[in-house]
Design a protein around this motif. Structure first.
Motif, short mmCIF file in Angstrom:
data_model
loop_
_atom_site.label_atom_id
_atom_site.label_comp_id
_atom_site.label_asym_id
_atom_site.label_seq_id
_atom_site.Cartn_x
_atom_site.Cartn_y
_atom_site.Cartn_z
N GLY A 121 0.95 -1.23 0.12
CA GLY A 121 0.16 -0.12 -0.08
C GLY A 121 0.92 1.35 0.14
N ASP A 122 0.12 2.38 0.18
CA ASP A 122 0.87 3.67 0.01
C ASP A 122 0.73 4.10 1.47
OD1 ASP A 122 1.73 6.42 -0.38
OD2 ASP A 122 -0.14 6.93 -1.38
N PRO A 123 2.10 4.42 1.93
CA PRO A 123 2.23 4.88 3.68
C PRO A 123 1.71 6.24 3.67
CG PRO A 123 4.40 4.70 2.42
CD PRO A 123 3.40 4.17 1.32
N GLY A 124 1.79 7.07 2.58
CA GLY A 124 1.32 8.52 2.51
C GLY A 124 2.55 9.41 2.69
N TYR A 125 3.68 9.02 2.43
CA TYR A 125 5.00 9.75 2.32
C TYR A 125 5.72 9.13 1.21
CZ TYR A 125 5.94 6.49 6.21
OH TYR A 125 5.86 5.34 7.02
N ASP A 126 6.80 9.77 0.86
CA ASP A 126 7.87 9.56 -0.10
C ASP A 126 8.39 8.10 0.26
OD1 ASP A 126 7.29 11.61 -1.66
OD2 ASP A 126 8.72 12.89 -0.98
N LEU A 127 8.65 7.30 -0.71
CA LEU A 127 9.54 5.85 -0.67
C LEU A 127 10.84 6.35 -1.33
CD1 LEU A 127 7.04 3.31 -1.48
CD2 LEU A 127 7.50 3.84 0.91
N PRO A 128 11.88 5.77 -0.78
CA PRO A 128 13.16 5.85 -1.49
C PRO A 128 13.01 4.95 -2.55
CG PRO A 128 13.45 5.48 0.92
CD PRO A 128 12.19 5.30 0.58
N GLU A 129 14.05 5.39 -3.59
CA GLU A 129 13.91 4.64 -4.90
C GLU A 129 14.32 3.20 -4.60
OE1 GLU A 129 12.95 5.58 -7.83
OE2 GLU A 129 12.79 7.34 -6.55
N GLU A 130 15.14 2.71 -3.69
CA GLU A 130 15.55 1.38 -3.44
C GLU A 130 14.29 0.62 -2.95
OE1 GLU A 130 19.24 4.02 -2.20
OE2 GLU A 130 16.97 3.98 -2.16
N VAL A 131 13.37 1.22 -2.28
CA VAL A 131 12.24 0.66 -1.70
C VAL A 131 11.20 0.49 -2.81
CG1 VAL A 131 10.49 0.82 0.29
CG2 VAL A 131 12.99 1.64 0.57
N LYS A 132 11.11 1.24 -3.64
CA LYS A 132 10.07 1.24 -4.76
C LYS A 132 10.67 0.01 -5.69
CE LYS A 132 9.11 6.23 -5.02
NZ LYS A 132 8.96 7.35 -6.00
N MET A 133 11.84 -0.20 -5.79
CA MET A 133 12.11 -0.94 -7.02
C MET A 133 11.54 -2.40 -7.04
SD MET A 133 16.29 -2.38 -7.47
CE MET A 133 16.85 -0.59 -7.49
N PRO A 134 11.08 -2.85 -7.84
CA PRO A 134 10.22 -4.13 -7.91
C PRO A 134 11.40 -5.35 -7.75
CG PRO A 134 9.74 -2.81 -9.78
CD PRO A 134 10.76 -2.08 -9.13
N ARG A 135 10.79 -6.30 -7.57
CA ARG A 135 11.67 -7.56 -7.25
C ARG A 135 12.28 -8.03 -8.53
NH1 ARG A 135 9.10 -13.10 -5.37
NH2 ARG A 135 8.29 -11.54 -3.88
N LEU A 136 13.67 -8.26 -8.60
CA LEU A 136 14.44 -8.46 -9.94
C LEU A 136 14.59 -9.98 -9.97
CD1 LEU A 136 17.30 -5.86 -9.77
CD2 LEU A 136 15.11 -5.75 -10.79
#
Length: 557
Positions: free
Chosen positions: A157-172
């Motif tokens: 879900g959306d925590p309501g604040y910015d996510l770091p790019e490393e945390v957004k990255m889908p599983r490779l």
């Protein structure tokens, strides 16, 4: 042993502390039994209970043992950023009776090669964004198997604040038989064998930063680590109801102990961020009622520089403190004006798995290392003659206590040089120059090798930096020595201005201001503005990097 500080010891806190003889993993096991359904980790909108935490620790430990052949005493590399997987991995390695080797995620391939070869690790647990750095080292070093984690697996879900790019990255995905995705390892549902590790077995092998040569692994047992886990909880009042803001890097001993191991020992909740973000920090303090925040001074400076900070409710904070670098007095005062909290500074090293000194919460002193912690004998000696010094005399800090490491990994000669015997005790030589006052409070002067010799006068950069922070336009400052034909060395300050003051304040104005606020031999003759200062993975300003760049530039000129 100097006991003058005992008159200022916190009330209702014992002067000596009995340390558990159990393993670090046992702390998690006990908290999970006591607080089964309680949230252990808040992570960008996801809540992980103690039950889920210990369950995944056991399954990861089972995979390490049964599939990767990790055995007792074997070193396992932990190379990732702050994440649930870091915490789970740390405890899984210990549950497998092995040794955790936490490594700075800023390291590049060449640096990783040194660590892998030095501790002879065969297995690494890695954040997926860092995999490319370690991939070339499989089978060209002792490294054979890698478990790769995607931080996004623990975000829903959306925590309501910015996510770091490393945390957004889908599983490779990885087409390599020696690479196992994190979720695949857990899904094997393998359980580990008996817990055979003992209190005196090696638990953690953190590496020093290498500022005086190659990094060195510091041998810490479950007992040395437990002493500071228990000490942190008792001194800082970390209880099962505490909510700890976990933003310091967990690979670093201060973050590892105060923001992970101590809360788990107490059964507290941890608000975990992968990357420091001052706006996100303020948001989660307000939303989750964070009570404890251990940090580094650069974080506090940035946090207080947030122009929107007054919009947040920070009333739940009760303990704010840290170490690694002295907090400038002016910054501490700004924090107090905003929150009513006095910053409680501490002092420690990788060799002491965090603190040897703490400021008493009810009687802290700003820009002060504090007083010796539980069962610590701390003294000041002349670094050359080894003569013990008294109040107000500047010398090298030496410490004897239950948290002191056993030695450097495979470096017997360096281990021997790091210790001395005094009054029948084995003291660790810290290499830090400090002094203590009549009340037994310790104050940092500087690293032995950082002193500037200006016309025969000793100038300690930390002292100059502290004064510079009192200038209202200065956000960050770092002082170094540079060659000077007349003075031998002179003082140079690298300065980052607050955004509102950029283009309005000049370097010469800073120099003129400095003349009126410090002795003539101390004030910086040279000031250079920078957009940002280089910092380590733990947030320390890398003064040595600035020093090296300056020396390289002067040689080219």
């Amino acid at each position: 042993m100097n006991t003058r500080h005992f008159q200022f010891w916190p009330k209702r806190v014992p002067k000596s502390l009995t340390v558990p003889k159990t393993t670090i993993y046992h702390n998690l096991e006990v908290s999970a039994k006591r607080y089964l359904d309680k949230t252990a980790i808040y992570y960008y909108g996801t809540e992980i209970s103690y039950q889920q935490f210990v369950d995944e620790v056991n399954r990861m430990a089972g995979f390490l043992e049964n599939r990767l052949g990790v055995s007792k005493g074997e070193r396992v590399l932990l190379f990732m950023q702050n994440s649930p997987q870091f915490m789970i991995s740390f405890y899984a390695i210990l549950r497998a009776n092995a040794v955790a080797v936490p490594i700075n995620p800023m390291n590049i391939t060449e640096e990783l090669q040194f660590y892998i070869q030095d501790c002879e690790t065969k297995v690494a647990i890695v954040g997926q964004e860092l995999y490319d750095r370690i991939a070339p080292l499989k089978h060209t070093t002792p490294l054979k198997d890698v478990i790769v984690a995607a931080y996004s697996d623990y975000v829903s879900g959306d925590p309501g604040y910015d996510l770091p790019e490393e945390v957004k990255m889908p599983r490779l995905t990885f087409d390599d038989p020696f690479v196992t995705p994190w979720m695949n390892a857990l899904s094997c549902n393998l359980l580990p064998g008996p817990l055979t590790a003992q209190s005196d077995d090696i638990a953690v092998l953190p590496y020093t930063s290498g500022t005086t040569g190659k990094p060195k692994g510091c041998i810490h047992t479950h007992a040395t680590v437990q002493s500071n886990i228990a000490g942190a909880c008792v001194w800082s009042g970390i209880t099962p109801n505490a909510v700890v803001l976990t933003v310091l890097p967990l690979f670093h001993v201060t973050g590892m102990q105060h923001s992970m191991n101590a809360p788990i020992f107490a059964g507290s909740s941890m608000l975990l961020l992968t990357r420091w973000n001052r706006a996100t920090a303020a948001e989660v303090i307000q939303r989750h009622g964070c009570t404890h925040w251990t940090n580094i001074s650069t974080m506090v400076v940035d946090f207080l520089s947030n122009p929107n900070l007054s919009n947040y409710n920070l009333e739940t904070l009760s303990v704010v403190g840290g170490g690694g670098a002295p907090l400038p007095e002016a910054v501490g005062e700004r924090l107090f004006q905003l929150t009513g909290i006095r910053y409680t500074e501490g002092y420690g090293l990788t060799e002491t798995i965090s603190q040897t000194h703490f400021n008493p919460a009810d009687r802290p002193k700003l820009q002060c290392l504090g007083i010796p912690s539980f069962d610590v004998d701390s003294r000041i000696i002349d670094p050359e003659t080894l003569r013990e010094l008294g109040p107000g005399e500047e010398g090298e800090v030496i410490v004897h206590g239950p948290q002191v490491f056993k030695g450097y990994w495979n470096r017997p000669e360096e281990t021997a040089r790091a210790f001395l015997s005094l009054d029948g005790k084995r003291f660790f030589r810290t290499g830090d120059i400090a002094k203590y006052d009549e009340e037994g409070y310790y104050f940092m002067v500087d690293r032995v090798k950082r002193m500037i010799n200006a016309s025969g006068f000793k100038v300690w950069p930390t002292e100059v930096e502290s004064i510079l922070y009192k200038h209202p336009a200065i956000q960050q400052a770092c002082v170094i020595g540079v060659p000077d034909e007349k003075r031998g060395e002179t003082v140079k300050a690298f300065v980052v201005l607050h955004e509102k003051d950029r283009g309005k304040v000049t370097e010469q104005e800073i120099i003129e201001w400095s003349k009126n606020h410090m002795a003539s031999y101390k004030y910086p003759r040279i000031v250079q503005f920078k957009e940002r200062l280089p910092v380590s993975g733990s947030g320390k300003i890398l003064w040595r990097k600035l020093q090296e760049e300056e020396l390289a530039g002067s040689k080219q000129a």
